[in-house]
Design an enzyme around this catalytic site. Sequence first.
Site, PDB file in Angstrom:
ATOM      1  N   ARG A 234       0.843  -1.186   0.000  1.00 60.46           N
ATOM      2  CA  ARG A 234       0.000   0.000   0.000  1.00 60.46           C
ATOM      3  C   ARG A 234       0.880   1.239   0.000  1.00 60.46           C
ATOM      4  O   ARG A 234       1.930   1.272   0.667  1.00 60.46           O
ATOM      5  CB  ARG A 234      -0.906   0.025   1.240  1.00 60.46           C
ATOM      6  CG  ARG A 234      -2.145  -0.828   1.113  1.00 60.46           C
ATOM      7  CD  ARG A 234      -3.149  -0.279   0.092  1.00 60.46           C
ATOM      8  NE  ARG A 234      -4.356  -1.068  -0.021  1.00 60.46           N
ATOM      9  CZ  ARG A 234      -4.540  -2.099  -0.850  1.00 60.46           C
ATOM     10  NH1 ARG A 234      -3.566  -2.482  -1.648  1.00 60.46           N
ATOM     11  NH2 ARG A 234      -5.691  -2.738  -0.903  1.00 60.46           N
ATOM     12  N   GLU A 263      -3.878   7.531  -4.511  1.00 57.63           N
ATOM     13  CA  GLU A 263      -4.235   7.025  -5.847  1.00 57.63           C
ATOM     14  C   GLU A 263      -5.568   7.618  -6.305  1.00 57.63           C
ATOM     15  O   GLU A 263      -6.458   7.816  -5.489  1.00 57.63           O
ATOM     16  CB  GLU A 263      -4.323   5.497  -5.798  1.00 57.63           C
ATOM     17  CG  GLU A 263      -2.982   4.874  -5.470  1.00 57.63           C
ATOM     18  CD  GLU A 263      -3.049   3.366  -5.279  1.00 57.63           C
ATOM     19  OE1 GLU A 263      -4.092   2.750  -5.589  1.00 57.63           O
ATOM     20  OE2 GLU A 263      -2.064   2.811  -4.805  1.00 57.63           O
ATOM     21  N   HIS A 281      -1.285   0.531 -10.077  1.00 55.55           N
ATOM     22  CA  HIS A 281      -1.928  -0.432  -9.159  1.00 55.55           C
ATOM     23  C   HIS A 281      -2.546  -1.617  -9.927  1.00 55.55           C
ATOM     24  O   HIS A 281      -3.764  -1.820  -9.885  1.00 55.55           O
ATOM     25  CB  HIS A 281      -2.993   0.261  -8.297  1.00 55.55           C
ATOM     26  CG  HIS A 281      -3.306  -0.502  -7.033  1.00 55.55           C
ATOM     27  ND1 HIS A 281      -3.683   0.096  -5.861  1.00 55.55           N
ATOM     28  CD2 HIS A 281      -3.294  -1.829  -6.763  1.00 55.55           C
ATOM     29  CE1 HIS A 281      -3.888  -0.817  -4.930  1.00 55.55           C
ATOM     30  NE2 HIS A 281      -3.670  -2.006  -5.466  1.00 55.55           N
TER      31      HIS A 281
HETATM   32  O1  A2R Z   1       2.838  -8.207  11.704  1.00 56.60           O
HETATM   33  P1  A2R Z   1       2.353  -9.610  11.513  1.00 56.60           P
HETATM   34  O2  A2R Z   1       3.126 -10.588  12.334  1.00 56.60           O
HETATM   35  O3  A2R Z   1       0.855  -9.715  11.640  1.00 56.60           O
HETATM   36  O4  A2R Z   1       2.722  -9.975   9.972  1.00 56.60           O
HETATM   37  C1  A2R Z   1       1.974  -9.418   8.895  1.00 56.60           C
HETATM   38  C2  A2R Z   1       2.676  -8.198   8.302  1.00 56.60           C
HETATM   39  N1  A2R Z   1       2.311  -6.950   8.988  1.00 56.60           N
HETATM   40  C3  A2R Z   1       3.214  -6.101   9.528  1.00 56.60           C
HETATM   41  N2  A2R Z   1       4.553  -6.144   9.582  1.00 56.60           N
HETATM   42  C4  A2R Z   1       5.185  -5.134  10.223  1.00 56.60           C
HETATM   43  N3  A2R Z   1       4.546  -4.096  10.812  1.00 56.60           N
HETATM   44  C5  A2R Z   1       3.190  -4.020  10.786  1.00 56.60           C
HETATM   45  N4  A2R Z   1       2.577  -2.989  11.369  1.00 56.60           N
HETATM   46  C6  A2R Z   1       2.461  -5.055  10.115  1.00 56.60           C
HETATM   47  N5  A2R Z   1       1.148  -5.301   9.903  1.00 56.60           N
HETATM   48  C7  A2R Z   1       1.078  -6.452   9.212  1.00 56.60           C
HETATM   49  O5  A2R Z   1       2.198  -8.139   6.946  1.00 56.60           O
HETATM   50  C8  A2R Z   1       1.955 -10.376   7.719  1.00 56.60           C
HETATM   51  O6  A2R Z   1       3.120 -11.155   7.674  1.00 56.60           O
HETATM   52  C9  A2R Z   1       1.928  -9.470   6.495  1.00 56.60           C
HETATM   53  C10 A2R Z   1       0.579  -9.472   5.794  1.00 56.60           C
HETATM   54  O7  A2R Z   1       0.351 -10.777   5.340  1.00 56.60           O
HETATM   55  P2  A2R Z   1      -1.106 -11.345   5.062  1.00 56.60           P
HETATM   56  O8  A2R Z   1      -2.027 -10.950   6.154  1.00 56.60           O
HETATM   57  O9  A2R Z   1      -0.963 -12.791   4.718  1.00 56.60           O
HETATM   58  O10 A2R Z   1      -1.586 -10.501   3.798  1.00 56.60           O
HETATM   59  P3  A2R Z   1      -1.365 -10.791   2.245  1.00 56.60           P
HETATM   60  O11 A2R Z   1      -2.483 -11.605   1.732  1.00 56.60           O
HETATM   61  O12 A2R Z   1       0.017 -11.267   2.025  1.00 56.60           O
HETATM   62  O13 A2R Z   1      -1.549  -9.311   1.671  1.00 56.60           O
HETATM   63  C11 A2R Z   1      -0.682  -8.254   2.075  1.00 56.60           C
HETATM   64  C12 A2R Z   1      -1.085  -6.900   1.541  1.00 56.60           C
HETATM   65  C13 A2R Z   1      -2.566  -6.616   1.465  1.00 56.60           C
HETATM   66  O14 A2R Z   1      -3.124  -6.233   2.700  1.00 56.60           O
HETATM   67  C14 A2R Z   1      -2.661  -5.513   0.455  1.00 56.60           C
HETATM   68  O15 A2R Z   1      -2.459  -4.258   1.054  1.00 56.60           O
HETATM   69  C15 A2R Z   1      -1.509  -5.799  -0.449  1.00 56.60           C
HETATM   70  O16 A2R Z   1      -0.685  -6.757   0.212  1.00 56.60           O
HETATM   71  O17 A2R Z   1      -1.983  -6.303  -1.667  1.00 56.60           O
END
Ligand code: A2R
Length: 316
Positions: A234, A263, A281
Amino acid sequence: MTRPTVLMPVPMHDVVVDGCEERFELLRLWEADDPDALLEQRGADVRGLAVGGHSHIDAALFDRLPKLEVVANFGVGYDSVDVGAATERGIVVTNTPGVLDDEVADTALGLLLMTVRELGRAERYLREGRWAAEGHYPLTDLTVTGRRVGILGLGRIGEAIAQRAEAFRMTIAGYHNRTRKDSPYRYYPSLLELARDVDTLVVVVPGNASTRHLVDAEVLRALGPDGVLVNIGRGTVVDETALVEALRTRTIRAAGLDVFEDEPNVPQELIDLDNTVLLPHVGSGSEPTRRAMAQLVVDNLESWFAEGRAHTPVNA
Ligand code: A2R
């Protein structure tokens, strides 16, 4: 039995529109002559909301839909939905994870390759007739093989990117999440430390308050003069003003961006720089992948109304 009423504020993929038409009473808000009047008349009947894109779904809208049970969001990122306000009201929010991992990871690798090997610029060089007129396109300073990659957000998509990067003979130096996960890759509790240890930082975290401007001037300085930033997550995760400055002063070498802070408005400074690759995007933007995402939106609504549970809730 009466069919549940589903509100769609803005046009969505045909699979969502047709799927909702078949199963539910669909209110197409964008087609209403007076959207406000439609909300006034029918808001109290609405049990489901199908949303995507840039529409902002917030408490003000929820207040007009007192019987709302479920918000089905098109996309794995759901930063345009106020999930806190939904949860307070007992409204389930769903997204479309999983079905787009390969597509987004492919786009990330394409963006990385384009950025490091200047493929977009090289193609423009040919199209402008410069190959014939001026000779070979200059050699690129950088190469892909052997790059040390750090992943900010080793989730579903981050894992798919890591696998592909290894196939391209890059090294995954590590990742930064809020929490360590069961993974062979090295965990960095500090993003700054990760940035210091790599020359390629791939951003694939969701956009929310916790990730806003995680990649700031200090992280970019740590990435260094050979550093390449790829953002497929993002736009809000990267401080765009700091990024422009880092690219302008060659604090980092180059950036490949598929997402932006505001965007579809992309800062002219980013467009004017010669060390950026900018995509509108398109991460998940193929017809097969968008159809799969659209079907999951419909499936979430159907499953919620039939069984009282969604396939992929984010706040349940
Ligand atoms: O922080 P964790 O342990 O929940 O790991 C998640 C990480 N994450 C962060 N890392 C560092 N600081 C943060 N504040 C933070 N918030 C979240 O991002 C997790 O490893 C990763 C997201 O992975 P998933 O939930 O499996 O999402 P996915 O399907 O890989 O999609 C990621 C993003 C979407 O939300 C869209 O914004 C974009 O990719 O297309």
